[in-house]
Design an enzyme around this catalytic site. Sequence first.
Site, PDB file in Angstrom:
ATOM      1  N   HIS A 474       0.813  -1.215   0.000  1.00  0.00           N
ATOM      2  CA  HIS A 474       0.000   0.000   0.000  1.00  0.00           C
ATOM      3  C   HIS A 474       0.852   1.273   0.000  1.00  0.00           C
ATOM      4  O   HIS A 474       0.609   2.173   0.810  1.00  0.00           O
ATOM      5  CB  HIS A 474      -0.917   0.013   1.229  1.00  0.00           C
ATOM      6  CG  HIS A 474      -1.834  -1.150   1.329  1.00  0.00           C
ATOM      7  ND1 HIS A 474      -2.308  -1.616   2.545  1.00  0.00           N
ATOM      8  CD2 HIS A 474      -2.383  -1.941   0.386  1.00  0.00           C
ATOM      9  CE1 HIS A 474      -3.096  -2.654   2.334  1.00  0.00           C
ATOM     10  NE2 HIS A 474      -3.156  -2.872   1.021  1.00  0.00           N
ATOM     11  N   PRO A 475       1.828   1.432  -0.882  1.00  0.00           N
ATOM     12  CA  PRO A 475       2.657   2.644  -0.846  1.00  0.00           C
ATOM     13  C   PRO A 475       1.885   3.885  -1.282  1.00  0.00           C
ATOM     14  O   PRO A 475       1.071   3.837  -2.213  1.00  0.00           O
ATOM     15  CB  PRO A 475       3.783   2.322  -1.833  1.00  0.00           C
ATOM     16  CG  PRO A 475       3.172   1.360  -2.805  1.00  0.00           C
ATOM     17  CD  PRO A 475       2.235   0.521  -1.978  1.00  0.00           C
TER      18      PRO A 475
END
Length: 541
Positions: A474-475
């Site tokens: 989930h960057p």
Amino acid sequence: MATTDFDFIIVGGGSAASVAAMRLVKEFGFTVLMIERGPRRTSPIMSMPAGYMKFLARDTYLEMHATVAQPQLDGRGPIVPVAKALGGGSAVNAMVYMRGQREDYDGWAAELGNEGDWSYEDMLGHFKGLEANQRFNNHYHGISGGLKVSEPGQICDTTEDFLRAAQGLGHAYNPDFNGERQNGVGIMQHTYARWGRFTRRSDAKRAFLDPLRHEHRLTIVTDARVDRILIESGRAVGVRYMSFDEPHEVRATREVLVGAGTYNTAKLLMLSGLGPADHLRDFQIPVVADLPVGSELQDHHEVPVIATSKGRSGYFGQDRGWRMVANGLQYMLFNSGPVTTTGIESCLFYDPDGGSRPTIQLYCAPIVYQDRDVQKAEPTWGVTFTSCLLRPRARGTVRLRSSDPAAQPLVNCNFFGHPDDLRLTLKSMRHARELLRTEPFLSKIREEILPGPGVDDDEGLAKFARETVKTNYHPVGTAKMGRANDATAVVDARLKVRGVEGLRVIDCAIMPAIPSGNTNAPAMAVGSKAASLIAADYERA
């Protein structure tokens, strides 16, 4: 291809970009060119809810980034994959539909001084407008959008045990993590539902792009890598890209919109002269605008607690041999069985410190499992609890490796770069152990194998955490949205890149703080919000 046929060029074909393209074309009547580096289609297996597991360890639709060596992880550099296919993360992920917390978006709005709003109630309209929920229809959910959302087609015994054990420890059952409250234990909704005869993945391509396949105002180019944004006299006017080793140049009459994903959005901006000036000069890249691109990277990360069971349980062995054949037949004949679930069916949102706002998302995986770059246990019957930190305080970076557009960027994930991130993780690992000692798990668990019963002090648990911490995929944050006086911001509240005209970022890179949950649904909402802002600027809202 004519160079001025398009109002907008969108770089990237992921979750946010697909939604933005759909709305700009369908609702507002613009012409759009979308350029995606991955293939147009994925394997039919990927459309099955359980199918993604066949590709987790392959590079077919993923680009694997080996992060730089992390001193705080004793030199480890965890692998962080990103999608490489039309539909982006929504085409390859585990399909969890999670929005985060009200406080996340209200926090964005407050940080922006309510410019452009971005509050929870504002973003709720975008979530609902995109959603075709198969269970809920209320203040929090919509049923008329293109994105189908539903519960797993099957719930296994280990998931049921997890729900009851968590309640035994005092956690309330929560029927809807995207409703009135997030805290509690429950079944996660996913982006799949019945399409025709079968339950299938509802990714951004299927939900938003496929219905426009005959729309002349939308052109999609795949298997093409955008190498540079063309900037003339301080304005973005087009892009240069490579397709099958052939260079192409296209121009937009209005704007270039970048939605290439958190890592590659930052990379493209820097290759185009937008980024930290000293860093760009190191690669002889002319500086167009000195901006803190790549400097606010955030990502969810997790650490496992793993135990084996006394008997057969969960989903171990269901994807091989005769069981795989039987499950496939059950799916094809009756649209039921293990193929209709991702396997990761439930989670617990809570705060190990006892607060009312969750800081941990504790997943229950009904199998002994670890990612390919962390192999400390053999898969077997059992359970894996992973403690995912929702709002890490550490910040990482994305930087250029070279000026070669084919080179991957340098990703510094900085997991456990802040001491509180490790503290909360260790506290949650101890809570996961309590779950194993609570019925109905207590009677069914054979033994804890990782970290193992001999590892009980903080030093030993911290060592294990450093050895096994991994991304939750989930960057966000590498082109952060912020006010004019925010030295860490790259774009403003209308997603316009500072220092250049005609250029916006429209994906998770703009998020000033990571949402407290899986980021695919928020990415889509950002794409929808971007389309609204753009239409308003051109008086088409």
